[in-house]
Enzyme design. Structure first.
Site, short mmCIF file in Angstrom:
data_model
loop_
_atom_site.label_atom_id
_atom_site.label_comp_id
_atom_site.label_asym_id
_atom_site.label_seq_id
_atom_site.Cartn_x
_atom_site.Cartn_y
_atom_site.Cartn_z
N ARG A 1 73.59 93.18 37.31
CA ARG A 1 73.48 92.98 38.75
C ARG A 1 74.66 93.60 39.48
O ARG A 1 74.62 93.73 40.70
CB ARG A 1 73.40 91.48 39.06
CG ARG A 1 72.16 90.81 38.52
CD ARG A 1 72.31 89.32 38.55
NE ARG A 1 72.31 88.77 39.89
CZ ARG A 1 71.23 88.31 40.52
NH1 ARG A 1 70.07 88.33 39.92
NH2 ARG A 1 71.32 87.83 41.73
N HIS B 1 68.46 124.42 59.70
CA HIS B 1 68.98 123.70 60.86
C HIS B 1 70.29 123.00 60.54
O HIS B 1 70.60 121.96 61.12
CB HIS B 1 67.94 122.69 61.35
CG HIS B 1 66.65 123.34 61.74
ND1 HIS B 1 66.55 124.24 62.78
CD2 HIS B 1 65.41 123.28 61.19
CE1 HIS B 1 65.31 124.67 62.87
NE2 HIS B 1 64.60 124.11 61.91
N ASN C 1 76.19 82.19 45.15
CA ASN C 1 75.70 83.54 45.39
C ASN C 1 75.11 83.55 46.80
O ASN C 1 74.29 82.69 47.12
CB ASN C 1 74.62 83.87 44.34
CG ASN C 1 74.09 85.27 44.47
OD1 ASN C 1 74.64 86.08 45.22
ND2 ASN C 1 73.01 85.56 43.76
N LYS D 1 72.55 96.22 41.47
CA LYS D 1 71.12 96.37 41.21
C LYS D 1 70.30 95.63 42.26
O LYS D 1 69.23 96.05 42.66
CB LYS D 1 70.82 95.78 39.83
CG LYS D 1 69.36 95.86 39.42
CD LYS D 1 69.13 97.09 38.62
CE LYS D 1 67.68 97.43 38.45
NZ LYS D 1 67.44 98.86 38.48
N GLU E 1 74.33 108.56 42.68
CA GLU E 1 74.58 107.20 42.19
C GLU E 1 75.34 107.18 40.87
O GLU E 1 76.26 106.41 40.69
CB GLU E 1 73.25 106.46 41.95
CG GLU E 1 72.62 105.84 43.16
CD GLU E 1 71.30 105.14 42.82
OE1 GLU E 1 71.15 104.00 43.22
OE2 GLU E 1 70.43 105.75 42.15
C1 G6P Z 1 70.15 98.66 45.37
C2 G6P Z 1 69.82 99.30 44.03
C3 G6P Z 1 68.84 100.46 44.23
C4 G6P Z 1 67.61 99.98 44.95
C5 G6P Z 1 67.97 99.28 46.27
C6 G6P Z 1 66.77 98.57 46.84
O1 G6P Z 1 70.89 99.54 46.15
O2 G6P Z 1 70.99 99.78 43.40
O3 G6P Z 1 68.47 101.00 42.98
O4 G6P Z 1 66.77 101.06 45.21
O5 G6P Z 1 68.96 98.27 46.04
O6 G6P Z 1 66.43 97.54 45.96
P1 G6P Z 1 64.99 96.90 45.83
O7 G6P Z 1 65.17 95.82 44.81
O8 G6P Z 1 64.67 96.33 47.18
O9 G6P Z 1 64.04 97.95 45.42
#
Ligand code: G6P
Length: 609
Positions: A27, A505, A96, A604, A489
């Site tokens: 996470r 552009h 959290n 994550k 990333e």
């Molecule tokens: C974070 C993760 C990304 C993900 C984004 C949206 O930034 O690192 O990999 O695309 O959240 O997350 P979700 O769970 O809403 O797809």
């Protein structure tokens, strides 16, 4: 993103808590800590990785009850004093989420004589809990926690312990995931099920505004008025092996390789090639409603947003529905014009992204029907949407989304075909053609994976570059965006995804012989256009890497390197190109010796705004 864990049972708590915290590492976190009851509350915490925590926390510490935390800084730097658990005398708390009114509470508590040791919002929970338990004749932990959360504004999943009641862990939840695991003579609490999957698959997802307590052999859940809440136990089918690396160097590489299987799981049981239909049992929309639809709005963040752009093109082409794609964090503040007859489609692999949840709530407040596309069973979004389409990609541990992205694309194809057939926009023959193409995808993805050595060579060749561009047109535009996002990333190379027609552009000014340009040039009605864009950048001395079809005999004349993908239905090519670009990012990051599964500063699951 922060993760909380709790254990109470007959075994020694520390090894179980450490193990659970490790399963939550994916996470993303910057500090970690544990409180264990060993005749008194003993707390150990560090800024840094769990291996640092293990250095200060004796693994043989006695005690059968404890709570733990991995922190991702929001209030206060990643320092040991800001790590959880937070203490107030005989009380320990992990949290959290974000307490929005913590400053007001903090001033009040300071006025009452409480001394703050951290910069966090969480510490107010510990002191407020202590205050609520000790003023006014004294209260038990659970009653104190219930009173405390009534004063909190914001989001929280909380686990708390108290020295005087060492036989319980109290918990509470609002707008932040919390699940309890029911074992035999032991119980667990965590931000997600992977934390205790090794011990039990029997779980209860705690809902907003619920509190409760765990004992070693029982649990209770209450609403905020103290009424007992009865909930069914759910059985989680994922086993822990599914979350292990299975011999790959990184979770990300393992997850890239799982795509032939994960894609197959996504469409299993839903496609009829004979009828030309896609059956989505979980879609609670009446045919009449589908026919009346005038507009759809896709809401998402990050990689899911990139998937959403393809979704827009698919819904418009295959279902004839005008579709907007919105960044969730912008949508909620942008005064959207909604009249209630639109469909909202939220895409989120985790199902917990705070911005996406808030945007969906905002659209639901206008009366819009909603569909969630997510990978996590029981996640918050699933409880807030009219219909839920699961991507069924299995747990994804690498922070950079790979198999969840392609599974999202698959769900979008299936949804577009389903809606398009109901609305009579595509014929059975067109649908059959697409469905046959979808069924070929797992084998075609495998072919891309089998060519990983060639992609690795290409990655190594350009791994020392500072900037990269990814360009594509129409369906390949979201592929370019996702290719660039993946590269930045995990390899930390500056990468931009661009609609190829927009290069002139602005971005052309940045193109030099030091800038590799990845052109997604699979066959389709914009193929000639992307060739022109390739010529534009070649004229500025760029090195061009093309992603092109196996049967394209022309492309080599115009570019420096070709990454080959099998020829497919034009609409389906983004899946194959995306897998190739995932490998390009992976091997680039590997060549640069980056922390691939846990890139710096990223999480994550982003459960705060
Ligand atoms: C974070 C993760 C990304 C993900 C984004 C949206 O930034 O690192 O990999 O695309 O959240 O997350 P979700 O769970 O809403 O797809």
């Amino acid at each position: 993103m922060c993760g909380i864990v709790g254990y109470i049972g007959s075994e020694q708590a520390v090894p179980i808590l450490i193990d659970s915290l490790k399963t939550l590492e994916y996470r993303g976190y910057d500090s970690a800590g544990v409180t264990v009851y060993n005749g008194k509350l003993e707390t150990y915490k560090v800024a840094g990785r769990i291996m640092e925590l293990e250095k200060v926390l004796p693994i043989d510490t006695p005690g059968n009850v404890g709570i733990g935390h991995t922190r991702w800084a929001t209030h206060g730097k990643p320092e040991t004093r800001n790590a959880h658990p937070h203490l107030s005398s005989n009380v320990s708390v992990v949290h959290n989420g974000i307490i929005e009114n913590y400053m007001v509470l903090k001033e009040r508590l300071i006025g009452l004589g409480y001394e703050f040791k951290s910069d966090t919002d969480t510490e107010v929970i510990a002191h407020l809990l202590h205050f609520n338990m000790n003023h006014d004749g004294g209260k038990h932990l659970l009653d104190g926690l219930t009173e405390t959360i009534k004063e909190l504004e914001g989001s929280y999943a909380i686990a708390a312990m108290c020295e005087e009641e060492p036989d319980i862990i109290a918990f509470a939840r609002k707008d932040s995931p919390l699940v309890i695991g029911i074992g035999k003579g032991s119980n667990y609490a965590a931000s997600d099920v992977t934390a205790f999957l090794k011990h039990t698959r029997e779980v209860i997802f705690i809902s907003d505004n619920e509190v409760g307590l765990l004992r070693s052999d029982s649990f209770e859940i209450f609403d905020l008025n103290g009424n007992s809440v009865s909930r069914d136990i759910e059985i989680i089918e994922w086993n822990l092996e599914a979350a292990e690396k299975a011999g790959y160097e990184h979770f990300m590489l393992k997850e890239i390789h799982e795509q032939p299987t994960s894609i197959r799981n996504t469409f299993a049981g839903k496609l009829s090639e004979i009828e030309g239909t896609v059956t989505l049992d979980e879609l609670y929309l009446q045919p009449e409603e589908v026919k009346r639809l005038k507009r759809a709005t896709i809401i998402a963040c990050g990689t899911s947003w990139n998937a959403g752009i393809l979704g827009k093109y698919l819904f418009e082409k295959l279902a004839g529905i005008h579709t907007d794609i919105e960044t969730a964090s912008e949508f909620r503040y942008s005064n959207p014009i909604l009249c209630g007859e639109e469909l909202t489609i939220a895409i989120t692999q985790s199902g917990e992204t705070a911005d996406t949840l808030a945007a969906v709530r905002s659209s639901t407040s206008y009366g819009c029907r909603s569909i969630a596309i997510t990978n996590v069973v029981g996640s918050t979004i699933t409880r807030e949407s009219d219909s839920v389409l699961y991507t069924r990609a299995g747990p994804e541990i690498g922070v950079a989304a790979t198999k969840t992205f392609t599974a999202q694309l698959l769900v979008l194809y299936m949804l577009a075909i389903n809606l398009g057939r109901t609305r009579g926009v595509i014929s059975a023959a067109e649908a059959k053609d697409l469905i046959a193409g979808i069924k070929r995808l797992p084998g075609q993805i495998q072919k891309v994976l089998d060519r990983k050595d060639a992609i690795n060579e290409c990655a190594i060749q350009f791994a020392d570059k500072r900037d990269y561009f990814f360009i594509g047109r129409y369906l390949n535009y979201p592929v370019a965006l996702e290719g660039a996002l993946k590269l930045k990333e995990i390899s930390y190379i500056h990468a931009e995804g661009y609609a190829a027609g927009e290069l002139k552009h602005g971005p052309l000014a940045l193109i030099t012989d030091e800038t590799p340009v990845v052109a997604i040039a699979t066959k389709g009605h914009t193929y000639e256009k992307i060739l022109s864009n390739i010529k534009e950048v070649k004229a500025r001395n760029a090195t061009v890497i093309a992603v092109a079809n196996d049967d394209d005999t022309e492309i080599e004349k115009y570019v420096d390197v070709v990454i080959r993908v099998p020829s497919s239905h034009e609409l389906l090519a983004p899946v194959l190109s995306s897998v190739a670009l995932q490998l390009l990012s992976y091997y680039t990051a590997l060549a640069r010796d980056c922390s691939i599964d846990k890139p710096r500063n990223l999480a994550k699951s982003v459960t705060v705004e």
